[in-house]
Design an enzyme around this catalytic site. Structure first.
Site, mmCIF file in Angstrom:
data_model
loop_
_atom_site.group_PDB
_atom_site.id
_atom_site.type_symbol
_atom_site.label_atom_id
_atom_site.label_comp_id
_atom_site.label_asym_id
_atom_site.label_seq_id
_atom_site.Cartn_x
_atom_site.Cartn_y
_atom_site.Cartn_z
ATOM 1 N N TYR A 42 0.826 -1.272 0.017
ATOM 2 C CA TYR A 42 -0.105 0.234 -0.165
ATOM 3 C C TYR A 42 0.759 1.235 -0.056
ATOM 4 O O TYR A 42 0.457 2.409 -0.207
ATOM 5 C CB TYR A 42 -0.934 0.079 1.284
ATOM 6 C CG TYR A 42 -1.750 -0.909 1.294
ATOM 7 C CD1 TYR A 42 -2.160 -1.938 0.368
ATOM 8 C CD2 TYR A 42 -2.787 -1.162 2.415
ATOM 9 C CE1 TYR A 42 -3.032 -2.921 0.507
ATOM 10 C CE2 TYR A 42 -3.701 -2.186 2.562
ATOM 11 C CZ TYR A 42 -3.826 -2.944 1.597
ATOM 12 O OH TYR A 42 -4.604 -4.157 1.776
ATOM 13 N N HIS A 100 0.427 -11.618 2.283
ATOM 14 C CA HIS A 100 -0.568 -10.796 1.639
ATOM 15 C C HIS A 100 -1.229 -11.796 0.475
ATOM 16 O O HIS A 100 -2.281 -11.948 0.196
ATOM 17 C CB HIS A 100 0.082 -9.691 0.821
ATOM 18 C CG HIS A 100 -0.938 -8.592 0.556
ATOM 19 N ND1 HIS A 100 -0.631 -7.236 0.606
ATOM 20 C CD2 HIS A 100 -2.187 -8.492 0.357
ATOM 21 C CE1 HIS A 100 -1.495 -6.797 0.167
ATOM 22 N NE2 HIS A 100 -2.775 -7.308 0.194
#
Length: 270
Positions: A42, A100
């Site tokens: 991110y 992730h």
């Protein structure tokens, strides 16, 4: 006292950048959120850290999650990348570290990166470990490889248009919490007639109805919102009690509509 379970709702930070991210995290914490979710990819861990430190809320009262990107899954890379994440987040540990995505095409063996994740936990970099975007078979394999180390959550996409029922059911059978990302289907829930109708009955928005639907299944929602008014509404959604008929009507909205389906995704359970 540090939180030992995932709070029922979290503040997602996907796509939030710079001052907007920092201010959104600080606002969420001031309104009562105690669960903040970010990730290496991110590129906002520094701003998340700023938001936390400027909020005035003690770090021990906040459940902080980050995720290791698949380019950092080699054993030494995972540990180093997580140390870098902690620096950016301005903390000496996170509460939960997730893988992730499973390594695309199993380029890095699961045994290697899960072993490194367990080592990171043993060294105190993270209190708990978990997975994200793992299929049922992959979770089963991970459980064997991790042995006595519990998997706290599998974070997957869940919203009224993607109920992800096979994964949700399997995780719940295993006692693994499901965290649902993109619970509002990037805003698409706002225009759905069924959700609008149910919302009217509860004096609620379709977004609140969607979050209440996830909560009714014991799924942790992590909506991303920058406006304090929306953050407040998202929190209040936990107080909405949907009827069995309303839950059934929302269940029927499922159409396996994925928002997050990159080329490196595993072969999903449908």
């Amino acid at each position: 006292m540090a939180l030992d379970t995932l709070p029922p709702i979290g503040m997602g930070t996907y796509r939030l950048k710079g001052d907007v991210c920092r201010d959104a995290v600080r606002s969420a914490l001031s309104l009562g959120y105690r669960h903040i979710d970010t990730a290496q990819i991110y590129e906002n861990e520094s701003q998340v850290g700023d938001g936390i430190t400027s909020s005035g809320i003690p770090r021990r009262d906040i459940f902080l999650t980050t995720k290791v990107w698949f380019e950092n899954l080699r054993a030494s890379d995972l540990m180093n990348s997580l140390t870098d994440s902690l620096q950016r987040l301005k903390t000496d540990h996170v509460d939960l570290t997730l893988i992730h995505w499973p390594s695309p095409d199993d380029e890095v063996p699961m045994e290697e990166y899960l072993g490194a994740l367990r080592d990171a936990q043993r060294e105190g970099l993270t209190r708990f470990v978990g997975l994200s975007n793992f299929t049922n078979d992959q979770v089963d394999n991970a459980r064997v490889l991790l042995g006595d180390t519990p998997i706290m959550t599998n974070q997957v996409e869940v919203h009224p248009f993607l109920s992800n029922r096979k994964v949700v059911s399997h995780m719940q059978e295993l006692g693994i919490k499901v965290t649902g990302y993109m619970p509002l289907a990037v805003g698409r829930v706002m225009d759905d007639e069924t959700l609008v109708r149910i919302g009217r009955a509860h004096n609620a928005t379709p977004a609140q109805v969607s979050i209440a639907w996830l909560a009714s299944q014991g799924i942790v929602a992590i909506p991303s919102s920058t406006r304090p008014s929306h953050q407040k509404e998202n929190l209040a959604a936990l107080d909405i009690e949907l009827t069995i008929d309303e839950i059934d009507a929302i269940d029927h909205l499922n159409r396996n509509e994925r928002v997050a389906n990159p080329s490196f995704a595993p072969e999903w359970d449908e």
